[in-house]
Design a protein around this motif. Structure first.
Motif, PDB file in Angstrom:
ATOM      1  N   UNK A  81       0.845  -1.190   0.000  1.00  0.00           N
ATOM      2  CA  UNK A  81       0.000   0.000   0.000  1.00  0.00           C
ATOM      3  C   UNK A  81       0.880   1.238   0.000  1.00  0.00           C
ATOM      4  N   UNK A  82       0.579   2.179  -0.884  1.00  0.00           N
ATOM      5  CA  UNK A  82       1.268   3.463  -0.890  1.00  0.00           C
ATOM      6  C   UNK A  82       0.463   4.445  -0.042  1.00  0.00           C
ATOM      7  N   UNK A  83       1.147   5.111   0.868  1.00  0.00           N
ATOM      8  CA  UNK A  83       0.517   6.094   1.742  1.00  0.00           C
ATOM      9  C   UNK A  83       1.076   7.472   1.424  1.00  0.00           C
ATOM     10  N   UNK A  84       0.205   8.390   1.020  1.00  0.00           N
ATOM     11  CA  UNK A  84       0.593   9.799   0.898  1.00  0.00           C
ATOM     12  C   UNK A  84       0.125  10.470   2.190  1.00  0.00           C
ATOM     13  N   UNK A  85       1.058  10.813   3.034  1.00  0.00           N
ATOM     14  CA  UNK A  85       0.719  11.444   4.305  1.00  0.00           C
ATOM     15  C   UNK A  85       0.923  12.948   4.142  1.00  0.00           C
ATOM     16  N   UNK A  86      -0.154  13.699   4.330  1.00  0.00           N
ATOM     17  CA  UNK A  86      -0.171  15.120   3.998  1.00  0.00           C
ATOM     18  C   UNK A  86      -0.530  15.934   5.230  1.00  0.00           C
ATOM     19  N   UNK A  87       0.258  16.965   5.483  1.00  0.00           N
ATOM     20  CA  UNK A  87      -0.095  17.865   6.586  1.00  0.00           C
ATOM     21  C   UNK A  87      -1.047  18.943   6.073  1.00  0.00           C
ATOM     22  N   UNK A  94      -6.177  -2.560   4.793  1.00  0.00           N
ATOM     23  CA  UNK A  94      -7.482  -2.567   4.120  1.00  0.00           C
ATOM     24  C   UNK A  94      -7.384  -2.304   2.623  1.00  0.00           C
ATOM     25  N   UNK A  95      -6.261  -1.718   2.164  1.00  0.00           N
ATOM     26  CA  UNK A  95      -6.167  -1.304   0.761  1.00  0.00           C
ATOM     27  C   UNK A  95      -4.865  -1.764   0.109  1.00  0.00           C
ATOM     28  N   UNK A  96      -4.586  -3.072   0.099  1.00  0.00           N
ATOM     29  CA  UNK A  96      -3.357  -3.550  -0.537  1.00  0.00           C
ATOM     30  C   UNK A  96      -3.323  -3.189  -2.022  1.00  0.00           C
ATOM     31  N   UNK A  97      -2.165  -2.728  -2.465  1.00  0.00           N
ATOM     32  CA  UNK A  97      -1.990  -2.372  -3.861  1.00  0.00           C
ATOM     33  C   UNK A  97      -2.582  -1.031  -4.243  1.00  0.00           C
ATOM     34  N   UNK A  98      -3.164  -0.329  -3.283  1.00  0.00           N
ATOM     35  CA  UNK A  98      -3.802   0.954  -3.551  1.00  0.00           C
ATOM     36  C   UNK A  98      -2.945   2.104  -3.035  1.00  0.00           C
ATOM     37  N   UNK A  99      -3.344   3.312  -3.441  1.00  0.00           N
ATOM     38  CA  UNK A  99      -2.714   4.525  -2.929  1.00  0.00           C
ATOM     39  C   UNK A  99      -3.736   5.273  -2.080  1.00  0.00           C
ATOM     40  N   UNK A 100      -3.375   5.517  -0.830  1.00  0.00           N
ATOM     41  CA  UNK A 100      -4.275   6.162   0.122  1.00  0.00           C
ATOM     42  C   UNK A 100      -3.650   7.477   0.572  1.00  0.00           C
ATOM     43  N   UNK A 101      -4.388   8.563   0.418  1.00  0.00           N
ATOM     44  CA  UNK A 101      -3.947   9.864   0.924  1.00  0.00           C
ATOM     45  C   UNK A 101      -4.557  10.076   2.302  1.00  0.00           C
ATOM     46  N   UNK A 136       4.237  13.655   1.864  1.00  0.00           N
ATOM     47  CA  UNK A 136       5.251  12.762   2.414  1.00  0.00           C
ATOM     48  C   UNK A 136       4.858  11.337   2.033  1.00  0.00           C
ATOM     49  N   UNK A 137       5.715  10.658   1.292  1.00  0.00           N
ATOM     50  CA  UNK A 137       5.338   9.397   0.656  1.00  0.00           C
ATOM     51  C   UNK A 137       5.951   8.199   1.384  1.00  0.00           C
ATOM     52  N   UNK A 138       5.091   7.217   1.654  1.00  0.00           N
ATOM     53  CA  UNK A 138       5.491   5.983   2.322  1.00  0.00           C
ATOM     54  C   UNK A 138       4.920   4.797   1.557  1.00  0.00           C
ATOM     55  N   UNK A 139       5.499   3.637   1.800  1.00  0.00           N
ATOM     56  CA  UNK A 139       4.919   2.387   1.322  1.00  0.00           C
ATOM     57  C   UNK A 139       4.939   1.398   2.481  1.00  0.00           C
ATOM     58  N   UNK A 140       3.888   0.613   2.607  1.00  0.00           N
ATOM     59  CA  UNK A 140       3.856  -0.456   3.596  1.00  0.00           C
ATOM     60  C   UNK A 140       4.132  -1.756   2.849  1.00  0.00           C
ATOM     61  N   UNK A 141       5.292  -2.329   3.126  1.00  0.00           N
ATOM     62  CA  UNK A 141       5.755  -3.507   2.399  1.00  0.00           C
ATOM     63  C   UNK A 141       6.387  -4.473   3.388  1.00  0.00           C
ATOM     64  N   UNK A 142       6.027  -5.741   3.283  1.00  0.00           N
ATOM     65  CA  UNK A 142       6.555  -6.780   4.177  1.00  0.00           C
ATOM     66  C   UNK A 142       6.344  -6.387   5.646  1.00  0.00           C
TER      67      UNK A 142
END
Length: 222
Positions: A11-17, A152-159, A193-199
């Motif tokens: 899952x790609x996480x775009x964490x935005x302030x 909850x959102x594998x393979x998706x991009x969540x902001x 701020x870009x993150x990925x949840x992997x393994x």
């Protein structure tokens, strides 16, 4: 460690302030107090929405505080996407510190202020309109909330549109930093701020993207 049941589909996480508020500008502590964006924050949010318009974003979720919701709505407006709301993404609650300038906190609560500045992660904050959280409690809340969206959102991009403290917790989790170490990294308004949840781990891809805010500076010079 964050969990993601589907390691093959990170899952790609775009964490935005959120954008700037009047209290940000004067260094008044907000915490759970519900302060709206100021004019500069609204402009930052609009530039942020335009900058992300061409990117894939599958879900947008905001803290329930209006400064974050306003920023999230600006991102959603250019893509006809609904914004989910999650109180788990709120800023840390600072109890009796909330609504005060840093100088006022130091004068009114010298012992608790000293412990806060010394990064006592289990230090108890003075009571106020809201019950304060220790930094450890806050960190556990935030990382758990991020883990929920990753799973909850594998393979998706969540902001996830949130607050400076939330960004700090994610940064520490991704880099394995101790909670006791000083915050020697910038946490910028309206930054991506870009993150990925992997393994099963939150990993940092990029930090503090604010190039999209430069047009606002150029406008002031023209």
């Amino acid at each position: 460690m964050l969990s993601n049941d589907n390691a093959a589909h990170p899952t790609t996480i775009l964490l935005i302030r959120h954008g700037e508020t009047a209290w940000n500008a004067e260094k008044r502590l907000q915490g759970h107090l519900d302060i709206p964006l100021n004019a500069e924050g609204e402009r930052q949010a609009a530039l942020l929405g335009a900058a992300l318009a061409g990117e894939r974003i599958d879900h947008i979720v905001s803290s329930d505080l209006q400064r974050a919701r306003q920023t999230a709505e600006a991102i959603a407006a250019v893509r006809s996407t609904k914004v989910g709301v999650d109180a788990g993404l709120r800023e840390r609650c600072y109890g009796g510190f909330e609504g005060l300038l840093y100088s006022e906190i130091a004068a009114r609560f010298p012992l608790q202020f000293a412990a806060w500045q010394a990064r006592d992660v289990d230090g108890v904050l003075p009571p106020g309109a809201n019950r304060g959280e220790t930094f450890r409690e806050f960190y556990d809340r935030v990382t758990s909330a991020i883990a929920v969206y990753a799973a909850a959102h594998p393979g998706k991009t969540v902001a996830l549109v949130a607050h400076g403290g939330v960004l700090e917790c994610a940064y520490r989790s991704a880099l394995g930093l101790s909670l006791e170490t000083p915050r020697d990294f910038k946490v910028l308004n309206a930054s991506v701020n870009r993150f990925v949840v992997k393994e099963g781990r939150l990993r940092l891809l990029s930090w503090g993207e604010v190039g999209h805010l430069r047009p606002a500076v150029l406008d002031d010079l023209m």
